[in-house]
Every structure is written in structure tokens, then in C-alpha cells.
Design an enzyme around this catalytic site. Structure first.
Site, PDB file in Angstrom:
ATOM      1  N   ARG A 257       0.812  -1.227   0.000  1.00 24.67           N
ATOM      2  CA  ARG A 257       0.000   0.000   0.000  1.00 24.67           C
ATOM      3  C   ARG A 257       0.843   1.275   0.000  1.00 24.67           C
ATOM      4  NH1 ARG A 257      -2.905  -3.013   3.955  1.00 24.67           N
ATOM      5  NH2 ARG A 257      -4.557  -4.212   2.964  1.00 24.67           N
TER       6      ARG A 257
ATOM      7  N   LYS B 156       1.558  10.976 -12.007  1.00 27.38           N
ATOM      8  CA  LYS B 156       0.700  10.002 -12.676  1.00 27.38           C
ATOM      9  C   LYS B 156       1.490   8.719 -12.904  1.00 27.38           C
ATOM     10  CE  LYS B 156      -2.609  12.790 -15.232  1.00 27.38           C
ATOM     11  NZ  LYS B 156      -3.191  13.019 -16.571  1.00 27.38           N
TER      12      LYS B 156
ATOM     13  N   GLU C 253       6.556  16.897 -26.411  1.00 24.57           N
ATOM     14  CA  GLU C 253       5.965  17.369 -25.153  1.00 24.57           C
ATOM     15  C   GLU C 253       6.482  18.759 -24.784  1.00 24.57           C
ATOM     16  OE1 GLU C 253       3.557  16.079 -23.174  1.00 24.57           O
ATOM     17  OE2 GLU C 253       3.328  14.111 -24.098  1.00 24.57           O
TER      18      GLU C 253
ATOM     19  N   LYS D 290       4.933  22.553 -15.977  1.00 21.11           N
ATOM     20  CA  LYS D 290       4.091  21.436 -15.585  1.00 21.11           C
ATOM     21  C   LYS D 290       3.933  21.381 -14.065  1.00 21.11           C
ATOM     22  CE  LYS D 290       2.899  16.683 -16.281  1.00 21.11           C
ATOM     23  NZ  LYS D 290       3.211  15.339 -16.727  1.00 21.11           N
TER      24      LYS D 290
ATOM     25  N   GLU E 240      -6.107  16.309 -11.053  1.00 17.77           N
ATOM     26  CA  GLU E 240      -6.758  16.523 -12.340  1.00 17.77           C
ATOM     27  C   GLU E 240      -8.246  16.811 -12.217  1.00 17.77           C
ATOM     28  OE1 GLU E 240      -5.677  13.580 -15.250  1.00 17.77           O
ATOM     29  OE2 GLU E 240      -5.820  15.069 -16.824  1.00 17.77           O
TER      30      GLU E 240
ATOM     31  N   ARG F 248      -5.499  20.951 -14.776  1.00 17.45           N
ATOM     32  CA  ARG F 248      -4.475  20.020 -15.201  1.00 17.45           C
ATOM     33  C   ARG F 248      -4.794  19.359 -16.543  1.00 17.45           C
ATOM     34  NH1 ARG F 248      -1.320  15.588 -11.510  1.00 17.45           N
ATOM     35  NH2 ARG F 248      -0.339  14.497 -13.226  1.00 17.45           N
TER      36      ARG F 248
ATOM     37  N   ASN G 264      -3.203  17.695 -21.417  1.00 22.60           N
ATOM     38  CA  ASN G 264      -3.561  16.641 -22.363  1.00 22.60           C
ATOM     39  C   ASN G 264      -3.782  17.169 -23.776  1.00 22.60           C
ATOM     40  OD1 ASN G 264      -3.511  14.115 -20.929  1.00 22.60           O
ATOM     41  ND2 ASN G 264      -5.189  14.933 -19.691  1.00 22.60           N
TER      42      ASN G 264
ATOM     43  N   HIS H 150      -3.481  14.949 -26.744  1.00 24.30           N
ATOM     44  CA  HIS H 150      -3.496  13.575 -26.237  1.00 24.30           C
ATOM     45  C   HIS H 150      -4.786  12.829 -26.555  1.00 24.30           C
ATOM     46  CE1 HIS H 150       0.080  14.884 -24.216  1.00 24.30           C
ATOM     47  NE2 HIS H 150       0.231  13.746 -23.566  1.00 24.30           N
TER      48      HIS H 150
ATOM     49  N   HIS I   1      -3.847   9.552 -28.047  1.00 26.31           N
ATOM     50  CA  HIS I   1      -4.122   8.257 -27.418  1.00 26.31           C
ATOM     51  C   HIS I   1      -4.888   7.335 -28.362  1.00 26.31           C
ATOM     52  CE1 HIS I   1      -3.701   9.704 -22.956  1.00 26.31           C
ATOM     53  NE2 HIS I   1      -2.537   9.465 -23.534  1.00 26.31           N
TER      54      HIS I   1
ATOM     55  N   HIS J  32       4.753   7.450 -27.993  1.00 29.07           N
ATOM     56  CA  HIS J  32       3.761   8.356 -27.404  1.00 29.07           C
ATOM     57  C   HIS J  32       3.953   9.788 -27.918  1.00 29.07           C
ATOM     58  CE1 HIS J  32       1.160  10.252 -24.453  1.00 29.07           C
ATOM     59  NE2 HIS J  32       2.173  10.973 -23.989  1.00 29.07           N
TER      60      HIS J  32
END
Lengths: 361, 361
Positions: free
Chosen positions: B123, B145, B187, B229, B239, B243, B247, B250, B254, B267
Site C-alpha cells: 500500500r 501520474k 511534449e 508542468k 486533475e 491540469r 492533455n 493527447h 491516445h 507516445h
């Protein structure tokens, strides 16, 4: 018995209510405030879905949400990565989004896996616990521990993640096998032993009523257990210190479960035996009086729980306890009892640990 | 170029430093403050371990920790549950405890998977990012992330989990294939386009220096990208709103990655093309001037990134975008550009989306 009791778990912005009472699964109003998005996925198993799945779906119907159900195989042996992935497959297959609410309908295995799936799906979606076993009502539904087992250790992979609400339906315990009821009573006994001598006295006086599944006694046991656990968790959400006392009986108990293979003994049965062993070690190390150990063992026996440990070999027990999450660099930490309501956390000399292991088999 | 720059990501008790400079992997002093327990597990891959594994292990040696290394197969195709489980197997096999520090040595795939493993193992255990690609230095090492892919969607399973520190070694980019360097520049371009017109101008003026892997230009690009960032993430760690502007490019990107199969396009290549598509949609919807779109496409081309989309079929593109994590109940949210430094988040009419898809192929 129609009263419903609510225990609030105070965790700031992650606070949530635990509703306790009979026949709550069918009450739409209990679910309505906690479902914000347009869809719900119920996660349950092959045993519980035929018993309570339709009741829950009927309760959700007036809310006009898209409801889907994932039915997992039943049992601790399936609390693993492969079964977890079945939940993800279902969520993606039904286009679940970031606002989809998961509802865990079942015992601790379903609750832990659904909570972990909710923690990880799209990095976190809301979930509601509907625990249908005594064990999950008093234990795994409070505190936000979620996760799965690994062949080398129980609950080794998981997250701290809080539900939106817990709906603990005492009525669901009517269909619980006697062995599972006893396993839940083990955690009730544990809670009284570590945190509240008065509650421990109450358990001794009411153990037969609990064994007979009497609703008033069960409601009281769930309420007191949840209150005590909620208080401990509110003081130590991420298990920095105090919260570890909730693991009384679990160091030995986890070793029993892992050593026999998960699912052989129920978690509560292993904890029952583990508490007897921890009490034995507490006496050997001079912390606990023999008379108190005897009272604890008597109530464990009265709850129809095992107090004799399986013969795994002492060396293997030690090995299994070294991978316990409380261990650091191989040093095992034991939760020991000083008196009812008072614990300490300590390492123990090898000789004393081996004496307890030898005496327990 | 021996200067080291530090960008601090301000997240309260989860704040952490990003150290940027040449030949940092070998510097013991950068790791020492962030390793509290007695053991370290390095997670890397078959490409990066032969290049930098020994340097990192030599840097750790003076700290006297037990160090083990897990070497994963290389590539986005392996960013899945099965590979994640290899990390858990290794951690349990080496008796890693709650204070074991994971070190991610590699690109974004290694960083995302190691971070997720750190979030879930017992955890939550501490981890350090040592990103060795430009993309991971400017992007995945900032913001917490972590996660893995699912056959039905990228990064669908994961957690928000912050590292103890990021060590971005610009020197490691010397061994980076040109195609991967370009993917990182994508990016950098994105960050300038959405958040800082001055930085976008700088990128246009320095694109050849970045293509040539000049250390001064790379250090500046990584620093500015991380600062921007970090500022966005500090305002919106989980997010909730702002935020999402990160993207940009993206949503289309994606879909390209998922549609072709992960790993076919890098990517950053998909994001390069996705930005051109998002800019096209921005112009069609009347938000962006054609001249600005032209400037963006020119710099994407100058970075040797694709601007023509693969022919997946318009209906399939829409289907793939509907499982994007920003989508709600199937409604796709697009990040569009109003001018350099200013974005908006909106749904788009089907006709405009299809026009963009038709024009992009």
C-alpha cells in the site's frame, strides 16, 4: 428490530458514514446520495449475487443509472491479480468513466478487491461497500485498506482508499454459514481485547447471542466494533503507528493463512488462533497475566474458533512472519496484550517465539 | 556544462525536487537524502541497464544499502499487468519491506510502472525517478501520474503517487535514438503551446539545437517544461480541472496509439500528430487563427514528428476517443488552442470532428 444506526468515520474530506441495520440493501435512499455519475458497476460473487443481487439492483433502479454487474468466483483463493483484472475488463467493456460508482456486494474479499479496483481504475473512481459477512461489516469495511494477495504474502498489493459509504445489512447475516459468522466474531473479540475492556466484558456475556445470530446483539457488536476501529483509523489513517494495534493476532494469523494456502482457514479463524498465540507470547514475555489469557482463550473457544495452530514447522512460521508488512529488514513486530484494552508493539526473543509456536500446535 | 538546476514541485507534504544536469546518475549525494530504509530495488529494462545500471549501482554503493535490480523487457507493449507483476515478484522475492525504496531507471514506461508498483506494494513505498529519455524528463517525471495500459485503453489502471525526487540526467540523452528525442521534443512543444507563448517562441528559435541534442538547449527545455508542468500540477494535483490542459494533443494521440497497438508509434509521435489535429479542430471551431496553426505544424515538422494521422477509420477514432479518461458518459472532451499560452476544454460537433479526422489522414 427496525432501527438503523449510523457510525461516522471522521477522515476530513474523506469522511464517510457506516449505516448499520436490518434489510438495508433494498433501501434506495441509502444509495442515492452517494452516486453522482450516470453509471454503476456492482461487483459481487457467485454465492452472493443469487442472494442479494436482485434486491440491490431493485434498490438502484429508481435512480435511473446504467447498472452492470460483475460476478467473480467466490473465495480468498481468487483474491489475486487475475481476478482483479476481470473487474477492469468489465469496467472498460461497459465504458465505465471517471464518475462510475463501484458497489462491492459481498464479504471482505469482494470489498478489498472492489476497493482496490476503484482506487486504480482511471486512477480513482468512487465506491460503496455493501458488506454481507460479519467479518467485513466489523473489519474490512472500516479503514480504507484495499488490496489483493500475492503467493508470497497476504494483502501485499493494495492501496489506502476510502469508500463513499458503507451499508452494513445485519439481515444479510441470516444466510451466513456458521463458520463464517464465527470468523466475524473473531474480529469483534479482537476489537474488545485491544481497545475496550468494557466491550470485552459485553462480548463474554453475549457470546451465545452472537453465535445464535441475534439481531440486537449483532447490531451492537457491529456498532461498537466500527466505532472503535473508526476512532483508531481517524487517528492514524495510513498506519504510521497506533493503527498497527488492529493487527493483534494477525502476525501469527497471516502466517497460518499463507502457510496453509489462502482459503484453507478463514481469515477470522486464523485471527482467532493468532490471538491465542499472541496472548501466549504476551504471558511468556511477562506482559499479560495468565488469568486474562485464559479468559481470552475461553471466549475464542466459545465462539467456535480454533485455538490450536496447524503444524507448519517453527522455522516456516518465522519465515512467513518475516514477510509480514509490519516487519522491517526481517525483524518481526508483534502486537502483544498487557491487559484488556491495552497493547504494546515489540520484537520478541527467538526463544519465546519458538516456545509459543511449540505450545500452539 | 556542469551546472545543475533544481526545480521544486510544490505539493505540501508530497513536495519533491527535480534535479536537472549532466552526469547526475553517478552522484551519490543526490540519492543519499531520499533513501531512508535499508534496501533499494532498481527497476530498469534490457536497453537501459547495460547503459546506466552500473553507474547507478556504483553511486548507491557508498550508502551501504542492500541493492537489487529488476530488469524488465523494453517497450510500451510491456506496460501491462503481467510486467507489473514481475516487479511485485521481485520485491517479495527479495523481502522488500515498507521502507524499501524503488528507483525507476529508464523512460516513461519504466517510470509509470515503477511508480505504480511503489504506490501499491504494501500500500505504498517510496520511489525515486531517474528518467533517461527526454519525454520522461519533461513529462512523466512531473505530476505523479503512474499506471499501466489495458488492451482497451492507455493508462487506464494506475494511481496518483509522487516520487521522493527526480534525477534528470541530461547526459543520458546522448544515447537516445533520434526518434525518441523527437518524441520528447513533442511534449516540450506542447508545454510551450498551451502555457507560455514566450517559451513557444524560444522553442521555434532553438528547435535545431534541440534536434542536435545540445546540452544547453536541452537543459533549458527540460527546466522550462518542468517548471510549467509543476506549476499546473501544484494547482490541480488530482486533475480536477486545470491540469487537463496538459492533455493537449493527447485525445487524438491516445486514439492513434491504441488504434495502431501500443508501441507502434511512440507516445510523443502520437502527441505530435495529435497536436496538429487539435489545432486543426481549433481553427475549424473558430478559436484559433490559421497562422498560429501553421506555426505549430511547422515546428512539429521541424522536430521530425509526424503530422499525418494513420488511417484507422473515422468511426474507430471516435470509438477510441470515447474511452479517453476525460470522456464522461461517452462525450469526448477536447483540449483546444485559442492562442499560444491559452487553451479551452470543450465538446465538439460531430461534423467538425469528422472534418478534422478526414483532413488529418
Amino acid at each position: 428490530m427496525d432501527r438503523m444506526i449510523t457510525v461516522n468515520v471522521e477522515l476530513g474530506e474523506r469522511a464517510y458514514p457506516i449505516h448499520i441495520g436490518a434489510d438495508l440493501i433494498g433501501q434506495t435512499a441509502l444509495f442515492a446520495p452517494h452516486i453522482a455519475g450516470s453509471s454503476v458497476t456492482i461487483v459481487t460473487n457467485t454465492t452472493v449475487d443469487p442472494l442479494y443481487g436482485d434486491t440491490l439492483r431493485a434498490a438502484l433502479a429508481p435512480l435511473g443509472k446504467q447498472v452492470s454487474t460483475v460476478i467473480l468466483p467466490d473465495g480468498e483463493a481468487h483474491k489475486n491479480l487475475a481476478t482483479l483484472n476481470l473487474i477492469f475488463d468489465a469496467l472498460l467493456g461497459s465504458r465505465a468513466d471517471r464518475k462510475t460508482t463501484l458497489i462491492a456486494l459481498g464479504g471482505g474479499v469482494i470489498g478489498d478487491m472492489t476497493g482496490f479496483a476503484a482506487a486504480c481504475y482511471m486512477r480513482g473512481v468512487p465506491f460503496i461497500q455493501v458488506p454481507t459477512t460479519l467479518l467485513s461489516q466489523v473489519d474490512s469495511s472500516v479503514g480504507g485498506k484495499t488490496g489483493i494477495n500475492h503467493p508470497l504474502g497476504k494483502n501485499m498489493i493494495g492501496a489506502f482508499y476510502q469508500p463513499q459509504a458503507v451499508i452494513a445489512d445485519i439481515g444479510a447475516l441470516r444466510t451466513l454459514p456458521a463458520r463464517e459468522l464465527a470468523a466475524g466474531v473473531a474480529e469483534v473479540i479482537k476489537t474488545g481485547a485491544i481497545a475496550d475492556a468494557g466491550f470485552f466484558n459485553w462480548i463474554e456475556a453475549n457470546i451465545d447471542a452472537l453465535n445464535r445470530c441475534e439481531p440486537e446483539a449483532l447490531t451492537e457488536a457491529v456498532k461498537r466494533s466500527c466505532e472503535i476501529k473508526a476512532s483508531v483509523v481517524a487517528q492514524d489513517e495510513r498506519e504510521g503507528g497506533l493503527r498497527a494495534i488492529l493487527n493483534f493476532g494477525h502476525t501469527f494469523g497471516h502466517a497460518i493463512e499463507a502457510g496453509l494456502g489462502y482459503g484453507e482457514w478463514l481469515h477470522g479463524e486464523a485471527v482467532g488462533c493468532g490471538m491465542a498465540m499472541a496472548a501466549d507470547l504476551s504471558v511468556r514475555m511477562g506482559y499479560l497475566e495468565e488469568a486474562a489469557r485464559r479468559r481470552l482463550v475461553d471466549v475464542i473457544v466459545a465462539a467456535h474458533l480454533p485455538t490450536r495452530a496447524p503444524a507448519l514447522g517453527e522455522a516456516h512460521y518465522v519465515e512467513l512472519m518475516q514477510v509480514d508488512k509490519k516487519a522491517e529488514a526481517g525483524a518481526i513486530k508483534f502486537i502483544l496484550l498487557k491487559r484488556f484494552g491495552e497493547t504494546l508493539i515489540t520484537q520478541a526473543p527467538d526463544a519465546e517465539v519458538h516456545a509459543t509456536l511449540a505450545a500452539a500446535v
